[in-house]
Design a protein around this motif. Structure first.
Motif, PDB file in Angstrom:
ATOM      1  N   ASN A  28      27.792  42.055  43.921  1.00 40.36           N
ATOM      2  CA  ASN A  28      27.887  40.605  43.931  1.00 40.36           C
ATOM      3  C   ASN A  28      29.352  40.186  43.808  1.00 40.36           C
ATOM      4  OD1 ASN A  28      27.856  37.869  43.140  1.00 40.36           O
ATOM      5  ND2 ASN A  28      26.041  38.108  41.875  1.00 40.36           N
ATOM      6  N   PRO A  29      29.905  39.467  44.779  1.00 40.25           N
ATOM      7  CA  PRO A  29      31.299  39.018  44.668  1.00 40.25           C
ATOM      8  C   PRO A  29      31.569  38.194  43.416  1.00 40.25           C
ATOM      9  CG  PRO A  29      30.517  38.739  46.912  1.00 40.25           C
ATOM     10  CD  PRO A  29      29.305  39.105  46.085  1.00 40.25           C
ATOM     11  N   ALA A  30      30.585  37.401  42.977  1.00 38.38           N
ATOM     12  CA  ALA A  30      30.770  36.602  41.771  1.00 38.38           C
ATOM     13  C   ALA A  30      30.909  37.499  40.540  1.00 38.38           C
ATOM     14  CB  ALA A  30      29.603  35.629  41.593  1.00 38.38           C
ATOM     15  N   VAL A  31      30.116  38.560  40.484  1.00 37.60           N
ATOM     16  CA  VAL A  31      30.234  39.500  39.372  1.00 37.60           C
ATOM     17  C   VAL A  31      31.606  40.163  39.377  1.00 37.60           C
ATOM     18  CG1 VAL A  31      29.366  41.678  38.418  1.00 37.60           C
ATOM     19  CG2 VAL A  31      27.762  39.910  39.175  1.00 37.60           C
ATOM     20  N   SER A  32      32.053  40.605  40.533  1.00 38.43           N
ATOM     21  CA  SER A  32      33.375  41.238  40.618  1.00 38.43           C
ATOM     22  C   SER A  32      34.470  40.281  40.172  1.00 38.43           C
ATOM     23  CB  SER A  32      33.633  41.721  42.047  1.00 38.43           C
ATOM     24  OG  SER A  32      32.694  42.714  42.431  1.00 38.43           O
ATOM     25  N   LEU A  33      34.392  39.022  40.628  1.00 42.63           N
ATOM     26  CA  LEU A  33      35.399  38.036  40.221  1.00 42.63           C
ATOM     27  C   LEU A  33      35.329  37.773  38.724  1.00 42.63           C
ATOM     28  CD1 LEU A  33      37.587  35.946  40.915  1.00 42.63           C
ATOM     29  CD2 LEU A  33      35.747  34.278  41.257  1.00 42.63           C
ATOM     30  N   GLY A  34      34.122  37.598  38.195  1.00 41.68           N
ATOM     31  CA  GLY A  34      33.984  37.355  36.768  1.00 41.68           C
ATOM     32  C   GLY A  34      34.544  38.493  35.928  1.00 41.68           C
ATOM     33  N   LEU A  35      34.362  39.720  36.399  1.00 43.57           N
ATOM     34  CA  LEU A  35      34.908  40.874  35.684  1.00 43.57           C
ATOM     35  C   LEU A  35      36.426  40.929  35.775  1.00 43.57           C
ATOM     36  CD1 LEU A  35      32.254  43.573  36.663  1.00 43.57           C
ATOM     37  CD2 LEU A  35      32.547  42.463  34.440  1.00 43.57           C
ATOM     38  N   VAL A  36      36.985  40.488  36.902  1.00 42.52           N
ATOM     39  CA  VAL A  36      38.448  40.395  37.018  1.00 42.52           C
ATOM     40  C   VAL A  36      38.982  39.382  36.007  1.00 42.52           C
ATOM     41  CG1 VAL A  36      40.346  39.626  38.487  1.00 42.52           C
ATOM     42  CG2 VAL A  36      38.608  41.149  39.421  1.00 42.52           C
ATOM     43  N   VAL A  37      38.395  38.190  36.012  1.00 45.25           N
ATOM     44  CA  VAL A  37      38.845  37.137  35.099  1.00 45.25           C
ATOM     45  C   VAL A  37      38.633  37.556  33.647  1.00 45.25           C
ATOM     46  CG1 VAL A  37      38.484  34.748  34.368  1.00 45.25           C
ATOM     47  CG2 VAL A  37      38.429  35.321  36.800  1.00 45.25           C
ATOM     48  N   GLY A  38      37.558  38.287  33.390  1.00 46.65           N
ATOM     49  CA  GLY A  38      37.263  38.755  32.041  1.00 46.65           C
ATOM     50  C   GLY A  38      38.066  39.966  31.605  1.00 46.65           C
ATOM     51  N   GLY A  39      38.946  40.464  32.482  1.00 43.34           N
ATOM     52  CA  GLY A  39      39.793  41.592  32.135  1.00 43.34           C
ATOM     53  C   GLY A  39      39.114  42.940  32.175  1.00 43.34           C
ATOM     54  N   ARG A  40      38.001  43.041  32.924  1.00 44.62           N
ATOM     55  CA  ARG A  40      37.247  44.294  32.988  1.00 44.62           C
ATOM     56  C   ARG A  40      37.388  45.026  34.325  1.00 44.62           C
ATOM     57  NH1 ARG A  40      32.622  44.170  29.774  1.00 44.62           N
ATOM     58  NH2 ARG A  40      33.010  42.981  27.883  1.00 44.62           N
ATOM     59  N   PHE A  41      38.094  44.430  35.286  1.00 45.41           N
ATOM     60  CA  PHE A  41      38.125  44.999  36.626  1.00 45.41           C
ATOM     61  C   PHE A  41      39.461  44.676  37.260  1.00 45.41           C
ATOM     62  CE2 PHE A  41      36.683  44.794  41.216  1.00 45.41           C
ATOM     63  CZ  PHE A  41      36.399  46.145  41.345  1.00 45.41           C
ATOM     64  N   LYS A  42      40.023  45.645  37.997  1.00 44.24           N
ATOM     65  CA  LYS A  42      41.336  45.454  38.608  1.00 44.24           C
ATOM     66  C   LYS A  42      41.263  44.467  39.769  1.00 44.24           C
ATOM     67  CE  LYS A  42      42.338  49.663  39.711  1.00 44.24           C
ATOM     68  NZ  LYS A  42      43.120  50.819  40.209  1.00 44.24           N
ATOM     69  N   SER A  43      42.165  43.506  39.774  1.00 45.95           N
ATOM     70  CA  SER A  43      42.175  42.507  40.843  1.00 45.95           C
ATOM     71  C   SER A  43      42.458  43.135  42.199  1.00 45.95           C
ATOM     72  CB  SER A  43      43.201  41.414  40.544  1.00 45.95           C
ATOM     73  OG  SER A  43      44.507  41.960  40.416  1.00 45.95           O
ATOM     74  N   SER A  44      43.186  44.246  42.216  1.00 50.45           N
ATOM     75  CA  SER A  44      43.513  44.898  43.488  1.00 50.45           C
ATOM     76  C   SER A  44      42.277  45.503  44.158  1.00 50.45           C
ATOM     77  CB  SER A  44      44.554  46.000  43.266  1.00 50.45           C
ATOM     78  OG  SER A  44      44.072  46.985  42.349  1.00 50.45           O
ATOM     79  N   ASP A  45      41.213  45.720  43.394  1.00 47.18           N
ATOM     80  CA  ASP A  45      39.982  46.286  43.953  1.00 47.18           C
ATOM     81  C   ASP A  45      38.967  45.206  44.351  1.00 47.18           C
ATOM     82  OD1 ASP A  45      41.016  48.775  43.523  1.00 47.18           O
ATOM     83  OD2 ASP A  45      39.813  49.223  41.743  1.00 47.18           O
ATOM     84  N   LEU A  46      39.296  43.954  44.083  1.00 42.43           N
ATOM     85  CA  LEU A  46      38.327  42.880  44.313  1.00 42.43           C
ATOM     86  C   LEU A  46      37.954  42.742  45.785  1.00 42.43           C
ATOM     87  CD1 LEU A  46      36.646  40.494  43.310  1.00 42.43           C
ATOM     88  CD2 LEU A  46      38.710  39.071  43.475  1.00 42.43           C
TER      89      LEU A  46
END
Length: 234
Positions: A65-83
């Motif tokens: 889910n793109p929204a999940v990936s974005l939320g994890l980026v904003v939440g500091g759990r996922f690298k923005s470069s992998d979004l």
């Protein structure tokens, strides 16, 4: 885990989510006499996430889910470069699932794509309950916000171990139980894009809402959970 492997896992997982969730709505929800109805469709979506979380969570994190990936980026759990690679893989998986679902559904005599809609998301005349665009927008923002709060909380390293897929799967089930009548439930831009590309017309015209609202809700949840979980860093 290499990004290519993770992206392929996201492709497979999102394919399963759309085929399982939308497929249950198109093929089984109203089957004469024994249809699964809205309750069954809600559980189908939840089960796709639960099963994939156990199957590929250790590979890609099972965003689907793109929204999940974005939320994890904003939440500091996922690298923005992998979004972006994740989003491309998720949308591609959703589109392939919609193609497969259309092929299967069109094998029934008298199948009408326009009448079926392939479980596309919509508002106003295309909302199952004829809810307005404003109602649909607020619903999608709030439901995605809560979905991300569940995900961020259940996967926090302070949370009980091994239960995240269950919490997330049942969370998505509950979200569908609430919001199918309003928008047919998106909370996932990829899930909305796959069927919309096949159906075209109104589904594509209304697709903007099912990108903007879920992404907004997810970003807000990422900010909110970073604040809620601040004790972790103290």
């Amino acid at each position: 885990m290499p990004l290519t492997n993770r992206a392929v896992a996201e492709f497979i997982g999102t394919f399963w989510l759309v085929l399982g969730g939308c497929g249950s709505a198109v093929l089984a929800a109203a089957f004469p006499g024994v249809g699964i109805g809205l309750l069954g469709v809600s559980f189908a979506f939840g089960l796709t996430v639960l099963t994939m979380a156990f199957a590929i969570g250790h590979i890609s994190g099972c965003h689907l889910n793109p929204a999940v990936s974005l939320g994890l980026v904003v939440g500091g759990r996922f690298k923005s470069s992998d979004l972006l690679p994740y989003v491309v893989a998720q949308v591609a998986g959703a589109v392939l699932a919609a193609v497969v679902l259309y092929f299967i559904a069109s094998g029934q005599a008298g199948f009408d794509l326009a009448a079926s809609g392939l479980a596309s998301n919509g508002y106003a005349d295309h909302s199952p309950g004829k809810y307005s665009a404003a109602a649909g927008f607020v619903t999608e923002v709030v439901m995605t916000f809560m979905f991300l709060i569940i995900i961020l909380g259940a996967t926090d390293d302070r949370a009980p171990k091994g239960f995240a897929p269950i919490a997330i799967g049942f969370g998505l089930t509950l979200i569908h139980l609430i919001s199918i009548p309003v928008t047919n439930t998106s909370v996932n831009p990829a899930r909305s894009t796959g069927p919309a590309l096949i159906v075209g017309g109104w589904a594509l015209q209304q697709l903007w809402l099912f990108w903007v609202a879920p992404l907004t809700g997810a970003a807000l949840a990422g900010v909110a959970y970073r604040w809620l979980g601040v004790a972790k860093s103290k």
